[in-house]
Design an enzyme around this catalytic site. Structure first.
Site, PDB file in Angstrom:
ATOM      1  CE1 TYR A  66      -3.821   2.427   1.031  1.00 45.42           C
ATOM      2  CE2 TYR A  66      -1.912   3.635   1.843  1.00 45.42           C
ATOM      3  CZ  TYR A  66      -3.237   3.602   1.461  1.00 45.42           C
ATOM      4  OH  TYR A  66      -3.984   4.749   1.506  1.00 45.42           O
ATOM      5  CD  GLU A  85      -6.033   4.199  -1.025  1.00 50.11           C
ATOM      6  OE1 GLU A  85      -6.257   4.787   0.043  1.00 50.11           O
ATOM      7  OE2 GLU A  85      -6.871   3.477  -1.588  1.00 50.11           O
TER       8      GLU A  85
END
Ligand code: GDP
Ligand code: MN
Length: 384
Positions: free
Chosen positions: A104, A192
């Site tokens: 992530y 993201e």
């Protein structure tokens, strides 16, 4: 707060412009198109629903297909779905990666701190909310100094804190650095990559892409945005020159020319000038990767507008190098183009070299946008 979300495929398009590696992919609106895209890719693919919501995987909106035929039938099923009550109108057909690890990475605005925060975790795949709940210790967070921006060494530190070693540190850090460039260019509220995939053969690629743009800045400058959009029927000499050089140029009522790189930064600079009681005469966005010649040309064009009483150059070096910017400023001044006070603020790539060049030429520079805006307003007032 107005907020504009981009589809995954749109976000990936922007990612590619900033050299973030993404798997080969194509958009399809019908099963036939999905078959074609899969055939073009020529390898097993993943077919992904393009809807403005997360957790498509869990909802069945992300499926694999080994053949173009299979891609067509999977696409047919996904195109018939609704996810979180949103109809699926397009799918992204993308090469399927062999996953070693799901990671992530993201950058978002921390509203309390009023700063950008960089977030990374070696335990990607899950949503950051779930991750925060289940294993908060696996989430690395670093605030970004608003004036300095995210420095490459900080990006490497984050990669190390996430547990990466050796040449993977640089590989991962470059994602943060590139995301940061996107953040500064587009007034990003959240970006993201989840998952950022480390493949079996050791490559890092963005398998998902989220990009929410805060269009507040654009909103505040509605007339400006309109002026930039519409091609002026009758251009004056300055507008014509700027267009010829592919620079975004708008004349305003004030007396301070703002020369920056990126529309978001230019608007923010206009705001900073206004906040300190000044008024901009010029919106001049040099765009990305401006070299010395381009900077010099920008200053020359700005100086042609009789209203200009001072120039503020505000650069966030990324693709644009501060040393090149400095050279351009110095030669503009040597050519005698600059007959008004000049205030410079630049940070980022090759910042120190840029500052050294300015210093040698006796041109003052400031560290922050706030200081620079205050300074230029003061100089105009003194001259009046
Ligand atoms: P989201 O659920 O809306 O966030 O959609 P993602 O694009 O993140 O996909 C969900 C999950 O599908 C990912 O976490 C991966 O596990 C898997 N996935 C996505 N792309 C690929 C791929 O190219 N190869 C493989 N093997 N899995 C993938
Ligand atoms: Mn995802």
């Amino acid at each position: 707060m107005r907020n504009m979300k981009l589809f995954e495929h749109e976000a990936k398009e922007i990612f590619r412009k900033f050299a973030i590696p993404t798997p080969p992919s194509g958009v399809a609106r019908t099963p036939d198109e999905a078959r074609e895209r899969a055939a073009e890719i020529g390898r097993p693919v993943v077919v992904k629903a393009q809807v403005l919501t997360g957790k498509r995987g869990k909802a069945g909106g992300v499926r694999f297909a080994d053949t173009p035929e299979r891609a067509a039938s999977v696409a047919e099923q996904i195109l018939a779905m609704r996810i979180n009550d949103l109809p699926v109108e397009t799918v992204l057909v993308e090469e399927k990666l062999n996953i070693r690890q799901e990671i992530y990475v993201g950058i978002t605005v921390d509203r309390n701190e009023r700063k950008y925060v960089v977030i990374g975790s070696a335990a990607g795949g899950m949503s950051i909310e779930e991750l925060a709940e289940e294993s908060p210790e696996k989430i690395i967070k670093r605030y970004v100094d608003p004036d300095l921006g995210l420095q490459p060494f900080e990006a490497r530190e984050i990669a190390i804190a996430m547990g990466f070693r050796g040449k993977q540190i640089h590989g991962l850090a470059s994602f943060f650095v590139k995301l940061w460039r996107i953040v500064t260019q587009y007034d990003v509220e959240l970006t993201e990559i989840n998952p950022l995939i480390l493949t079996e053969d050791g490559r890092f690629l963005a398998a998902d892409a989220r990009l929410n743009i805060d269009d507040n800045a654009l909103y505040r400058h509605k007339d400006l945005v309109e002026a930039l959009r519409r091609a002026p029927v009758e251009q004056n000499e300055r507008e014509r020159l700027a267009a010829e050089h592919d620079m975004a140029y708008v004349e305003l009522d004030g007396d301070i020319a703002c020369i920056c790189n990126g529309a978001g930064l230019t608007m923010a600079t206009l705001d900073a000038v206004a906040l300190h009681g000044g008024r901009a005469s010029t919106f001049l966005d040099l765009g990305g990767g401006a070299d010395a010649k381009r900077v010099e040309k920008g200053i020359e064009i700005a100086m042609m507008y009789p209203k200009v009483k001072a120039i503020l150059v505000n650069i966030m070096g990324g693709i644009t190098r501060c040393d090149e910017v400095a050279k351009g400023i110095v030669s503009a001044r040597e050519d005698g183009d600059v007959k008004v006070p000049l205030v410079i603020r630049m940070v980022g790539t090759n910042e120190e070299e840029g500052q050294r060049i300015l210093q040698e030429a006796g041109i003052p520079f400031l560290k922050t946008m706030e200081e620079a805006a205050a300074k230029v307003v003061e100089l105009v007032k003194e001259a009046a």
